[in-house]
Design an enzyme around this catalytic site. Structure first.
Site, mmCIF file in Angstrom:
data_model
loop_
_atom_site.group_PDB
_atom_site.id
_atom_site.type_symbol
_atom_site.label_atom_id
_atom_site.label_comp_id
_atom_site.label_asym_id
_atom_site.label_seq_id
_atom_site.Cartn_x
_atom_site.Cartn_y
_atom_site.Cartn_z
ATOM 1 N N ASN A 52 -5.827 -5.079 -6.033
ATOM 2 C CA ASN A 52 -7.018 -4.455 -5.446
ATOM 3 C C ASN A 52 -6.919 -2.933 -5.329
ATOM 4 O O ASN A 52 -7.943 -2.254 -5.323
ATOM 5 C CB ASN A 52 -7.250 -5.086 -4.063
ATOM 6 C CG ASN A 52 -8.241 -4.312 -3.247
ATOM 7 O OD1 ASN A 52 -9.453 -4.427 -3.439
ATOM 8 N ND2 ASN A 52 -7.744 -3.473 -2.344
ATOM 9 N N VAL A 108 1.405 1.550 -6.786
ATOM 10 C CA VAL A 108 1.209 0.633 -7.914
ATOM 11 C C VAL A 108 1.373 1.335 -9.267
ATOM 12 O O VAL A 108 1.406 0.680 -10.306
ATOM 13 C CB VAL A 108 -0.152 -0.106 -7.856
ATOM 14 C CG1 VAL A 108 -0.237 -1.019 -6.658
ATOM 15 C CG2 VAL A 108 -1.322 0.858 -7.922
ATOM 16 N N TYR A 162 -12.939 6.459 -14.408
ATOM 17 C CA TYR A 162 -13.019 5.268 -13.548
ATOM 18 C C TYR A 162 -13.716 4.135 -14.302
ATOM 19 O O TYR A 162 -13.265 2.986 -14.285
ATOM 20 C CB TYR A 162 -13.785 5.610 -12.263
ATOM 21 C CG TYR A 162 -13.876 4.464 -11.274
ATOM 22 C CD1 TYR A 162 -12.846 4.202 -10.377
ATOM 23 C CD2 TYR A 162 -15.005 3.637 -11.225
ATOM 24 C CE1 TYR A 162 -12.926 3.160 -9.452
ATOM 25 C CE2 TYR A 162 -15.098 2.599 -10.313
ATOM 26 C CZ TYR A 162 -14.066 2.361 -9.423
ATOM 27 O OH TYR A 162 -14.157 1.315 -8.526
ATOM 28 N N LYS A 221 -11.891 0.558 -15.221
ATOM 29 C CA LYS A 221 -12.350 -0.725 -14.678
ATOM 30 C C LYS A 221 -12.852 -1.654 -15.786
ATOM 31 O O LYS A 221 -12.749 -2.878 -15.663
ATOM 32 C CB LYS A 221 -13.420 -0.496 -13.609
ATOM 33 C CG LYS A 221 -12.885 0.172 -12.335
ATOM 34 C CD LYS A 221 -11.882 -0.714 -11.588
ATOM 35 C CE LYS A 221 -11.509 -0.140 -10.236
ATOM 36 N NZ LYS A 221 -10.575 -1.007 -9.470
ATOM 37 N N ASP A 278 0.841 -1.200 0.000
ATOM 38 C CA ASP A 278 0.000 0.000 0.000
ATOM 39 C C ASP A 278 0.874 1.247 0.000
ATOM 40 O O ASP A 278 1.984 1.255 0.517
ATOM 41 C CB ASP A 278 -0.931 0.008 1.226
ATOM 42 C CG ASP A 278 -2.201 0.819 0.991
ATOM 43 O OD1 ASP A 278 -3.274 0.206 0.857
ATOM 44 O OD2 ASP A 278 -2.110 2.064 0.915
HETATM 45 N N1 LIG Z 1 -15.822 0.827 -2.140
HETATM 46 C C1 LIG Z 1 -16.553 0.607 -3.209
HETATM 47 O O1 LIG Z 1 -17.738 0.949 -3.245
HETATM 48 C C2 LIG Z 1 -15.947 -0.095 -4.410
HETATM 49 C C3 LIG Z 1 -16.812 -0.559 -5.406
HETATM 50 C C4 LIG Z 1 -16.291 -1.194 -6.508
HETATM 51 C C5 LIG Z 1 -14.931 -1.361 -6.611
HETATM 52 N N2 LIG Z 1 -14.101 -0.902 -5.643
HETATM 53 C C6 LIG Z 1 -12.665 -1.106 -5.818
HETATM 54 O O2 LIG Z 1 -12.144 -1.746 -4.679
HETATM 55 C C7 LIG Z 1 -10.757 -1.470 -4.599
HETATM 56 C C8 LIG Z 1 -10.417 -1.126 -3.160
HETATM 57 O O3 LIG Z 1 -11.034 0.081 -2.825
HETATM 58 P P1 LIG Z 1 -11.705 0.384 -1.411
HETATM 59 O O4 LIG Z 1 -13.106 0.702 -1.671
HETATM 60 O O5 LIG Z 1 -11.342 -0.662 -0.437
HETATM 61 O O6 LIG Z 1 -10.992 1.785 -1.083
HETATM 62 P P2 LIG Z 1 -10.083 2.300 0.107
HETATM 63 O O7 LIG Z 1 -9.782 3.709 -0.259
HETATM 64 O O8 LIG Z 1 -10.696 2.022 1.420
HETATM 65 O O9 LIG Z 1 -8.762 1.424 -0.033
HETATM 66 C C9 LIG Z 1 -7.901 1.569 -1.123
HETATM 67 C C10 LIG Z 1 -6.465 1.354 -0.671
HETATM 68 O O10 LIG Z 1 -5.642 1.469 -1.846
HETATM 69 C C11 LIG Z 1 -4.515 2.261 -1.499
HETATM 70 N N3 LIG Z 1 -3.992 2.909 -2.689
HETATM 71 C C12 LIG Z 1 -4.528 3.941 -3.384
HETATM 72 N N4 LIG Z 1 -3.713 4.300 -4.393
HETATM 73 C C13 LIG Z 1 -2.644 3.468 -4.328
HETATM 74 C C14 LIG Z 1 -1.474 3.342 -5.088
HETATM 75 N N5 LIG Z 1 -1.207 4.175 -6.106
HETATM 76 N N6 LIG Z 1 -0.596 2.371 -4.761
HETATM 77 C C15 LIG Z 1 -0.824 1.560 -3.707
HETATM 78 N N7 LIG Z 1 -1.916 1.641 -2.943
HETATM 79 C C16 LIG Z 1 -2.816 2.589 -3.250
HETATM 80 C C17 LIG Z 1 -5.019 3.258 -0.474
HETATM 81 O O11 LIG Z 1 -3.941 3.783 0.301
HETATM 82 C C18 LIG Z 1 -5.988 2.413 0.330
HETATM 83 O O12 LIG Z 1 -5.340 1.785 1.423
HETATM 84 C C19 LIG Z 1 -10.480 -0.370 -5.616
HETATM 85 O O13 LIG Z 1 -9.872 -0.931 -6.762
HETATM 86 C C20 LIG Z 1 -11.851 0.160 -5.933
HETATM 87 O O14 LIG Z 1 -11.916 0.727 -7.209
HETATM 88 C C21 LIG Z 1 -14.582 -0.268 -4.543
#
Ligand SMILES: NC(=O)c1ccc[n+]([C@@H]2O[C@H](COP(=O)([O-])OP(=O)(O)OC[C@H]3O[C@@H](n4cnc5c(N)ncnc54)[C@H](O)[C@@H]3O)[C@@H](O)[C@H]2O)c1
Length: 253
Positions: free
Chosen positions: A89, A63, A155, A159, A36
């Protein structure tokens, strides 16, 4: 799930869905690399897992940076001897901008993280999986990777591209013991929206039309259960596809 002693790299493991996947995997005796950008929070997850008797290693990774991706995979091998499961993720959201208002720089940032980061992690991992003759890749896509009404254009496109590389990778390496699948979560209660700045009023109002059909917001732990299934041999015949986890939301369309 018979995953004891497996080694997983999970990006975005400091928060939300990635954290829940890491904690569930560690509970199944999978050794987890917590990759992270936010090292302090990743270390807090590492401490929690270690306290519960699991094995985890936090690594600072952006990433969007190739050297960081290579370091992340090398860290798994150095720390735990191998790699069995890659969970791509980490991701960021846009601010609901439709195509007419996309900023080039923001488009590039979102693609670097959400899409190119996924490709680079897969590319870096494949030599290990090919040598072992097995391996599992899980990408966190989104219902926004399957539909047009859930976020802004950047976005949504990023995706959709994750879904594309998931299908292509799953098929390309299908006879090499490697499976590659994606999860498409619906709305999940995480920190992702907290980073949304200057939400685009018109774009957001268009997404609201579909959000009205959402039965409920999910918990990160509910997505983690899908990631556990996809990591295990229970999903041995599941490859190159996307599992939607959205309480039935997108069944409406
Ligand atoms: N929460 C939702 O409603 C939802 C819905 C569909 C998809 N997603 C996807 O789920 C995944 C996780 O998201 P989440 O909702 O848990 O969000 P979140 O913000 O709680 O967690 C995301 C994590 O990714 C880390 N991160 C961000 N940019 C980064 C980078 N460049 N390098 C390394 N780490 C990085 C952040 O520090 C954070 O810890 C994402 O790919 C998001 O698009 C989330």
């Amino acid at each position: 799930m018979k995953l004891q002693k497996k080694v997983a790299v999970i990006t975005g493991a400091a928060s939300g869905i990635g954290k829940a996947i890491a904690e569930l995997y560690a509970n199944e005796d999978i050794k987890v690399v917590l990759a992270d950008l936010d090292l302090d929070s990743a270390k807090a997850v590492e401490e929690g897992i270690t306290r519960s008797g699991g094995e985890a290693k936090a690594v600072k990774v952006n990433v969007a940076n190739l050297a960081d991706i290579e370091n992340m995979i090398a860290a798994a091998v150095k720390e735990f001897g191998t790699l069995d499961i890659l969970v791509n993720n980490a991701g960021i959201t846009d601010s609901m901008e439709p195509a007419g208002d996309i900023d080039d720089e923001k488009w590039d940032d979102i693609f670097e993280i959400n899409t190119k980061g996924v490709m680079r992690a897969i590319r870096t991992t494949l030599p290990i999986f090919l040598e072992k003759g097995k391996g599992v890749i899980i990408n966190t896509a989104s219902t926004g990777g399957l539909n047009g009404a859930h976020a802004g254009a950047a976005y949504t496109a990023s995706k959709h591209a994750v879904v594309g590389i998931t299908k292509n990778t799953g098929f390309m390496y299908a006879d090499k013991g490697i499976r590659c699948n994606a999860i498409a979560p619906g709305g999940v209660d995480t920190n992702i929206a907290s980073a949304m700045k200057n939400i685009h009023g018109f774009g957001a109002s268009r997404t609201k039309l579909s959000q009205g059909a959402m039965p409920r917001i999910g918990k990160p732990e509910e997505i983690a259960q899908v990631a556990l299934f996809l990591a295990s041999d229970a999903s041995s015949f599941v490859n190159g596809t996307v599992i939607t986890a959205d309480a039935g939301w997108t069944a409406a369309f």
